[in-house]
Write an enzyme that holds these catalytic residues in place. Sequence first.
Site, PDB file in Angstrom:
ATOM      1  N   ARG A 153       0.902  -1.188   0.001  1.00 13.94           N
ATOM      2  CA  ARG A 153       0.079   0.097   0.122  1.00 13.94           C
ATOM      3  C   ARG A 153       0.817   1.400  -0.146  1.00 13.94           C
ATOM      4  NH1 ARG A 153      -2.232  -3.767  -0.876  1.00 13.94           N
ATOM      5  NH2 ARG A 153      -4.259  -4.563  -0.263  1.00 13.94           N
ATOM      6  N   SER A 223     -12.057  -0.225   2.706  1.00 21.03           N
ATOM      7  CA  SER A 223     -11.151  -0.392   3.587  1.00 21.03           C
ATOM      8  C   SER A 223     -10.462   0.561   4.420  1.00 21.03           C
ATOM      9  CB  SER A 223     -10.028  -1.674   3.183  1.00 21.03           C
ATOM     10  OG  SER A 223     -10.814  -2.853   2.683  1.00 21.03           O
ATOM     11  N   GLU A 319      -5.482   3.559   5.983  1.00 23.96           N
ATOM     12  CA  GLU A 319      -5.218   3.277   4.537  1.00 23.96           C
ATOM     13  C   GLU A 319      -5.654   4.405   3.933  1.00 23.96           C
ATOM     14  OE1 GLU A 319      -6.291   0.159   1.217  1.00 23.96           O
ATOM     15  OE2 GLU A 319      -5.812  -0.589   2.994  1.00 23.96           O
TER      16      GLU A 319
END
Length: 337
Positions: A153, A223, A319
């Site tokens: 990520r 998410s 995130e």
Amino acid sequence: MHALQSLHTFALPSQCHQLVTISDWHQLEGIDFSKPFCLLGEGSNTIFVDDFAGTVLKIALRGITIEERGDNWLVEVAAGENWHALVIYLLEQNIAGLENLALIPGTVGAAPVQNIGAYGVELAQFVEYVEGFDIATKQCVKLSNEQCEFGYRDSVFKHARKGCFVITRVGLRLNKQWRPQLSYGPLQALHEQQPTAKQVCDTVINVRQSKLPDPQLLANAGSFFKNPIVSNEMVAVLKQRFANMPVYYVDPQQQKIAAGWLIEQLGLKGHQIGDIVVYQQQALVLVNQGKGSAEDLIAMIEYIQQQVWGQFRVRLEHEVRLMGQYDEIHIQGVMND
């Protein structure tokens, strides 16, 4: 001032000083980048937690070209194209490889920044180059896969290239010899079936739709937290207490823990602060029931981080990109012993 509530899927009330839609990369030559600016695709991984005192550049570049080469295809895609629509389009052209990444929201240009991934596959596996506008030189330049410095990520676009590079196009290399990636979760059940790429794609879509709310019906940003990466030693300690804790291999020294599992073990599904709620079907997702505020969202992030730390001694990072008044902000709740 321009309203931003409809331009990000978490839909917090917010405004920006100026909004510019970029449909030709040459428009970037006329932008004053010395003042605060924010790049925005479809707003599925960005939440404005304050009024933005600068210019929001909405990237709307379009175009897809496919070049057949010896053992692969080079697919060149403008940054404003929808990611999921690209996955489906390529499958219709009998070009497989991206099916595990189906239904990930957002644009193609945002995908390398986050190095999007799902079900054992990451975008970095396919990137041949990323093209963009270099703000310092006012030129379009290409970065190789290696120059993108992809990580979990993560990418160079969150670090050395952050704030000085605007992604305009992505080149993807997709091999003609396709093998399904079925190592994660519900896809493992497909092993016996020798599935087609479309069958893998359909399974991914069904699973995601069963777990993740449609942002058009219930405001969310998908998410919310990264799956934390911890040392093998830390995993061993945790496994002594939580034998069924799901972990995934990263490298010989580290493993990845499912953040949603950590949150769920704390009984936080349905936990509510103001109008911000931990989604009942998937603990990794936070939703805005309609009247959520930035203050409530930040309080929820800090609360979850503190609870996970208190029980597991694991730090959770969000995130989703949070934009403050002038720049991106990072929330890290106080870790109490």
